[in-house]
Design a protein around this motif. Structure first.
Motif, PDB file in Angstrom:
ATOM      1  N   GLN A  55      37.096  45.150  44.969  1.00 14.29           N
ATOM      2  CA  GLN A  55      36.229  43.973  44.967  1.00 14.29           C
ATOM      3  C   GLN A  55      36.675  42.964  46.025  1.00 14.29           C
ATOM      4  OE1 GLN A  55      36.343  41.465  41.479  1.00 14.29           O
ATOM      5  NE2 GLN A  55      34.588  40.281  42.144  1.00 14.29           N
ATOM      6  N   CYS A  56      37.973  42.695  46.074  1.00 18.00           N
ATOM      7  CA  CYS A  56      38.463  41.667  46.995  1.00 18.00           C
ATOM      8  C   CYS A  56      38.363  42.118  48.451  1.00 18.00           C
ATOM      9  CB  CYS A  56      39.889  41.271  46.618  1.00 18.00           C
ATOM     10  SG  CYS A  56      39.953  40.319  45.063  1.00 18.00           S
ATOM     11  N   GLN A  57      38.680  43.377  48.741  1.00 22.75           N
ATOM     12  CA  GLN A  57      38.536  43.864  50.115  1.00 22.75           C
ATOM     13  C   GLN A  57      37.056  43.906  50.508  1.00 22.75           C
ATOM     14  OE1 GLN A  57      40.851  44.443  52.520  1.00 22.75           O
ATOM     15  NE2 GLN A  57      42.393  43.658  51.101  1.00 22.75           N
ATOM     16  N   GLY A  58      36.199  44.249  49.553  1.00 25.04           N
ATOM     17  CA  GLY A  58      34.769  44.233  49.821  1.00 25.04           C
ATOM     18  C   GLY A  58      34.278  42.832  50.156  1.00 25.04           C
ATOM     19  N   GLN A  59      34.798  41.846  49.462  1.00 26.26           N
ATOM     20  CA  GLN A  59      34.422  40.463  49.754  1.00 26.26           C
ATOM     21  C   GLN A  59      34.897  40.052  51.142  1.00 26.26           C
ATOM     22  OE1 GLN A  59      35.762  38.010  46.500  1.00 26.26           O
ATOM     23  NE2 GLN A  59      34.211  38.804  45.117  1.00 26.26           N
ATOM     24  N   LEU A  60      36.118  40.464  51.508  1.00 27.00           N
ATOM     25  CA  LEU A  60      36.619  40.154  52.855  1.00 27.00           C
ATOM     26  C   LEU A  60      35.724  40.799  53.909  1.00 27.00           C
ATOM     27  CD1 LEU A  60      40.470  40.494  52.299  1.00 27.00           C
ATOM     28  CD2 LEU A  60      39.177  38.386  52.694  1.00 27.00           C
ATOM     29  N   TRP A  61      35.301  42.026  53.659  1.00 25.14           N
ATOM     30  CA  TRP A  61      34.429  42.743  54.591  1.00 25.14           C
ATOM     31  C   TRP A  61      33.086  42.023  54.740  1.00 25.14           C
ATOM     32  CZ3 TRP A  61      30.713  46.793  52.542  1.00 25.14           C
ATOM     33  CH2 TRP A  61      29.957  47.345  53.568  1.00 25.14           C
ATOM     34  N   VAL A  62      32.433  41.760  53.617  1.00 23.22           N
ATOM     35  CA  VAL A  62      31.099  41.154  53.654  1.00 23.22           C
ATOM     36  C   VAL A  62      31.147  39.743  54.241  1.00 23.22           C
ATOM     37  CG1 VAL A  62      29.207  40.303  52.204  1.00 23.22           C
ATOM     38  CG2 VAL A  62      30.178  42.575  51.793  1.00 23.22           C
ATOM     39  N   ALA A  63      32.142  38.960  53.852  1.00 17.64           N
ATOM     40  CA  ALA A  63      32.235  37.564  54.295  1.00 17.64           C
ATOM     41  C   ALA A  63      32.881  37.420  55.674  1.00 17.64           C
ATOM     42  CB  ALA A  63      33.026  36.749  53.265  1.00 17.64           C
ATOM     43  N   GLU A  64      33.416  38.513  56.206  1.00 16.21           N
ATOM     44  CA  GLU A  64      34.115  38.495  57.497  1.00 16.21           C
ATOM     45  C   GLU A  64      35.236  37.450  57.504  1.00 16.21           C
ATOM     46  OE1 GLU A  64      30.968  38.071  60.403  1.00 16.21           O
ATOM     47  OE2 GLU A  64      30.532  40.214  60.307  1.00 16.21           O
ATOM     48  N   LEU A  77      48.737  29.697  29.675  1.00 13.83           N
ATOM     49  CA  LEU A  77      49.688  30.522  30.436  1.00 13.83           C
ATOM     50  C   LEU A  77      49.710  30.058  31.885  1.00 13.83           C
ATOM     51  CD1 LEU A  77      48.953  34.123  29.114  1.00 13.83           C
ATOM     52  CD2 LEU A  77      50.938  32.700  28.610  1.00 13.83           C
ATOM     53  N   PRO A  78      50.799  30.365  32.612  1.00  9.39           N
ATOM     54  CA  PRO A  78      50.832  30.006  34.033  1.00  9.39           C
ATOM     55  C   PRO A  78      49.730  30.741  34.798  1.00  9.39           C
ATOM     56  CG  PRO A  78      53.007  30.737  33.274  1.00  9.39           C
ATOM     57  CD  PRO A  78      52.026  31.017  32.168  1.00  9.39           C
ATOM     58  N   ILE A  79      49.177  30.074  35.796  1.00 12.51           N
ATOM     59  CA  ILE A  79      48.167  30.717  36.629  1.00 12.51           C
ATOM     60  C   ILE A  79      48.888  31.606  37.653  1.00 12.51           C
ATOM     61  CG2 ILE A  79      48.037  28.832  38.317  1.00 12.51           C
ATOM     62  CD1 ILE A  79      44.991  29.383  38.430  1.00 12.51           C
ATOM     63  N   MET A  80      48.324  32.764  37.891  1.00 14.00           N
ATOM     64  CA  MET A  80      48.893  33.692  38.869  1.00 14.00           C
ATOM     65  C   MET A  80      47.989  33.676  40.093  1.00 14.00           C
ATOM     66  SD  MET A  80      49.464  37.780  38.533  1.00 14.00           S
ATOM     67  CE  MET A  80      50.015  38.743  39.940  1.00 14.00           C
ATOM     68  N   ILE A  81      48.562  33.366  41.243  1.00 20.71           N
ATOM     69  CA  ILE A  81      47.790  33.381  42.490  1.00 20.71           C
ATOM     70  C   ILE A  81      48.485  34.334  43.453  1.00 20.71           C
ATOM     71  CG2 ILE A  81      46.930  32.042  44.442  1.00 20.71           C
ATOM     72  CD1 ILE A  81      46.978  29.572  42.575  1.00 20.71           C
ATOM     73  N   THR A  82      47.751  35.351  43.889  1.00 25.89           N
ATOM     74  CA  THR A  82      48.288  36.280  44.885  1.00 25.89           C
ATOM     75  C   THR A  82      47.293  36.364  46.032  1.00 25.89           C
ATOM     76  OG1 THR A  82      47.365  38.137  43.635  1.00 25.89           O
ATOM     77  CG2 THR A  82      49.697  37.696  43.337  1.00 25.89           C
ATOM     78  N   ARG A  83      47.834  36.551  47.225  1.00 24.02           N
ATOM     79  CA  ARG A  83      47.002  36.621  48.429  1.00 24.02           C
ATOM     80  C   ARG A  83      47.003  38.041  48.961  1.00 24.02           C
ATOM     81  NH1 ARG A  83      47.236  32.054  52.951  1.00 24.02           N
ATOM     82  NH2 ARG A  83      46.204  31.054  51.180  1.00 24.02           N
ATOM     83  N   ALA A  84      45.823  38.476  49.389  1.00 24.44           N
ATOM     84  CA  ALA A  84      45.699  39.761  50.070  1.00 24.44           C
ATOM     85  C   ALA A  84      45.031  39.512  51.420  1.00 24.44           C
ATOM     86  CB  ALA A  84      44.855  40.735  49.248  1.00 24.44           C
ATOM     87  N   HIS A  85      45.500  40.226  52.425  1.00 26.55           N
ATOM     88  CA  HIS A  85      44.895  40.165  53.758  1.00 26.55           C
ATOM     89  C   HIS A  85      44.003  41.380  53.942  1.00 26.55           C
ATOM     90  CE1 HIS A  85      47.217  36.713  55.203  1.00 26.55           C
ATOM     91  NE2 HIS A  85      48.124  37.163  54.352  1.00 26.55           N
TER      92      HIS A  85
END
Length: 121
Positions: A55-64, A77-85
């Motif tokens: 889903q996330c790579q697809g969003q990067l593709w579509v949104a450029e 609970l603590p929020i988890m934030i992770t970044r993908a390139h």
């Protein structure tokens, strides 16, 4: 600090995506909830959850865009934030799979439409 802008459905040809926000000029934001036991497991692993990669790579593709922050939370609970390139090899495979799916869908639609014309004759 970067500006966040909410968006609706983004299109790229016959593909589409709906990230939760655009961040600055290069990023995206996707927000998820996870049940407490699953969020705790993800927090302990400390890595980008593989179940969200497509889903996330697809969003990067579509949104450029170049990167996406995935924010996962559950109240209390603590929020988890992770970044993908961008993973260009994965995006190329995804693009091919989407094109194949759309070609098959177009073929099925044409076949069903032709059947309807035969019935009317």
């Amino acid at each position: 600090s970067l500006e966040c802008e909410t968006v609706g459905f983004l299109r790229r040809g016959q593909a589409g995506a709906s990230p939760d926000a655009l961040i600055g000029q290069d990023g995206l934001l996707e927000i998820k909830t996870k049940l407490p036991h699953l969020l705790i497991e993800a927090l302990l692993k400390g890595e980008f959850p593989p179940e969200h990669k497509a889903q996330c790579q697809g969003q990067l593709w579509v949104a450029e865009r170049d990167w996406i922050d995935l924010a996962i939370y559950w109240p209390g609970l603590p929020i988890m934030i992770t970044r993908a390139h961008r993973d260009e090899a994965f995006i190329a495979e995804l693009s091919t799979a989407v094109a194949q799916f759309n070609e098959e869908l177009d073929r099925i639609i044409a076949q069903v439409a032709a059947y309807g014309r035969l019935e009317a004759a």
